[in-house]
Design a protein around this motif. Sequence first.
Motif, short mmCIF file in Angstrom:
data_model
loop_
_atom_site.label_atom_id
_atom_site.label_comp_id
_atom_site.label_asym_id
_atom_site.label_seq_id
_atom_site.Cartn_x
_atom_site.Cartn_y
_atom_site.Cartn_z
N LEU A 130 0.85 -1.24 -0.01
CA LEU A 130 0.16 0.07 -0.15
C LEU A 130 0.86 1.20 0.07
O LEU A 130 0.67 2.31 -0.72
CB LEU A 130 -0.97 -0.01 1.33
N LEU A 131 1.78 1.45 0.90
CA LEU A 131 2.71 2.51 1.08
C LEU A 131 3.48 2.60 -0.31
O LEU A 131 3.96 3.92 -0.76
CB LEU A 131 3.60 2.38 2.15
N LEU A 132 4.02 1.53 -0.67
CA LEU A 132 4.68 1.71 -2.01
C LEU A 132 4.06 2.05 -3.16
O LEU A 132 4.49 2.77 -4.15
CB LEU A 132 5.52 0.23 -2.29
N PRO A 172 -7.39 5.60 -12.96
CA PRO A 172 -6.32 4.59 -13.22
C PRO A 172 -5.30 4.50 -12.10
O PRO A 172 -4.89 3.11 -11.65
CB PRO A 172 -5.69 4.71 -14.70
N VAL A 173 -4.75 5.36 -11.56
CA VAL A 173 -3.96 5.33 -10.30
C VAL A 173 -4.61 4.74 -9.30
O VAL A 173 -4.03 3.79 -8.65
CB VAL A 173 -3.32 6.96 -10.27
N LEU A 174 -5.90 5.13 -9.10
CA LEU A 174 -6.55 4.67 -7.71
C LEU A 174 -6.67 3.02 -8.13
O LEU A 174 -6.27 2.15 -7.38
CB LEU A 174 -8.00 5.29 -7.83
N ILE A 175 -7.09 2.57 -9.27
CA ILE A 175 -7.41 1.25 -9.61
C ILE A 175 -5.99 0.36 -9.47
O ILE A 175 -6.07 -0.66 -8.55
CB ILE A 175 -7.96 0.81 -11.01
N PHE A 176 -4.95 0.85 -9.87
CA PHE A 176 -3.73 -0.16 -9.72
C PHE A 176 -3.12 0.04 -8.53
O PHE A 176 -2.09 -0.78 -8.07
CB PHE A 176 -2.67 0.44 -10.83
N ALA A 179 -5.25 -2.38 -6.36
CA ALA A 179 -4.87 -3.67 -7.00
C ALA A 179 -3.44 -4.32 -6.11
O ALA A 179 -3.38 -5.35 -6.06
CB ALA A 179 -4.78 -3.76 -8.43
N ALA A 180 -2.53 -3.29 -6.22
CA ALA A 180 -1.29 -3.77 -5.71
C ALA A 180 -1.33 -4.20 -4.14
O ALA A 180 -0.77 -5.14 -3.77
CB ALA A 180 -0.31 -2.60 -5.67
N ALA A 181 -2.17 -3.46 -3.44
CA ALA A 181 -2.38 -3.91 -1.95
C ALA A 181 -3.19 -5.25 -2.02
O ALA A 181 -2.80 -6.03 -1.20
CB ALA A 181 -3.07 -2.77 -0.98
N ASP A 182 -4.20 -5.40 -2.89
CA ASP A 182 -4.91 -6.33 -2.77
C ASP A 182 -4.15 -7.61 -3.25
O ASP A 182 -4.36 -8.74 -2.78
CB ASP A 182 -6.17 -6.47 -3.82
N LEU A 194 2.80 -2.08 -9.03
CA LEU A 194 3.53 -0.97 -8.90
C LEU A 194 4.36 -0.60 -9.91
O LEU A 194 4.75 0.86 -10.12
CB LEU A 194 4.57 -1.45 -7.81
N LEU A 195 4.74 -1.35 -10.95
CA LEU A 195 5.41 -1.02 -11.98
C LEU A 195 4.65 -0.11 -13.05
O LEU A 195 5.06 0.97 -13.68
CB LEU A 195 5.89 -2.02 -13.00
N LEU A 196 3.47 -0.29 -13.15
CA LEU A 196 2.43 0.56 -13.80
C LEU A 196 2.26 1.77 -12.98
O LEU A 196 2.15 2.65 -13.90
CB LEU A 196 0.97 -0.13 -13.85
N LEU A 197 2.07 1.81 -11.94
CA LEU A 197 2.07 3.21 -11.23
C LEU A 197 3.29 4.05 -11.44
O LEU A 197 3.50 5.22 -11.68
CB LEU A 197 2.05 3.15 -9.74
N GLY A 198 4.63 3.12 -11.53
CA GLY A 198 5.83 4.00 -11.85
C GLY A 198 5.67 4.53 -13.38
O GLY A 198 6.39 5.62 -13.74
N ALA A 199 5.00 3.75 -14.17
CA ALA A 199 4.87 4.22 -15.56
C ALA A 199 4.00 5.34 -15.59
O ALA A 199 4.17 6.32 -16.37
CB ALA A 199 4.39 3.27 -16.59
N PHE A 200 2.98 5.41 -14.87
CA PHE A 200 2.19 6.72 -15.07
C PHE A 200 2.81 7.76 -14.46
O PHE A 200 2.72 8.86 -14.80
CB PHE A 200 0.93 6.32 -13.71
N LEU A 201 3.70 7.53 -13.52
CA LEU A 201 4.60 8.60 -12.93
C LEU A 201 5.47 9.27 -13.92
O LEU A 201 5.76 10.53 -14.05
CB LEU A 201 5.30 8.60 -11.68
N ALA A 202 6.14 8.23 -14.64
CA ALA A 202 7.09 8.82 -15.84
C ALA A 202 6.43 9.44 -16.91
O ALA A 202 7.22 10.26 -17.39
CB ALA A 202 7.81 7.35 -16.10
N ALA A 203 5.24 9.14 -17.18
CA ALA A 203 4.45 9.72 -18.19
C ALA A 203 4.18 11.32 -17.80
O ALA A 203 4.32 12.17 -18.49
CB ALA A 203 3.44 9.03 -18.64
#
Length: 221
Positions: A130-132, A172-176, A179-182, A194-203
């Motif tokens: 969750l924190l990550l 999308p940020v909320l969904i993933f 999903a990571a915590a679940d 978590l990688l998808l969240l990192g991709a969102f941040l990179a974009a």
Amino acid sequence: MTRFVAVLSQELRLSLRHGADTLAALLFFLLAASLFPLAIGPAPETLGRIAPGIVWVCSLLAALLPLDRLFGADFEDGSLDQLLLSGLPPAVIALAKAVAHWLVTGLPLLIAAAPLAVMLRMPDAAIPALLLGLLPGTMVLSLLGTTGAAIVLGARRGSVLLPLLILPLATPVLIFGVAAADAASGGLSPRPHLLLLGAFLAAALPLCPLAAGAGLRAAAE
């Protein structure tokens, strides 16, 4: 770089003077999350299952609270014009605002999320995930919020339009993030989410300041 640091330092000093905004966001985050056990009951299994969604939704809504003042005060007193004439590109000014918003709002929400997750009976294995997820997630929320605040700057009923503009983009940020915590709670790897969240941040890191800078130029004209 020196001018960017100067703008960021100025924003942090102003945020410290208006510390009530950060306190209001934190209190809203904690109080809104505390209402869920009262509404659905204190059953640990139920709370633990929906706890990631509670934390993420409350984080998203709490991050929206200070956005109305992000550019509004500077626009009203003329400080925004001085910033645009300082020699910094509007996109860099927007990036400094986004970093300041994350430091004074996103980071405190991230810190408060851990004890809140424990209170909501989230499984111990899911709390690190969750924190990550919240770490890049809150950064993306700050970037999206800065972009939305710049776009509606000077518009009539901008404070009403702002959530309507940001919430669909943040979905999308909320969904993933949830999903990571679940996944961690179910014994699966949260790494793909978590990688998808990192991709969102990179974009969002290059695109959002550019869009916000365009909004600032339009508002100044």
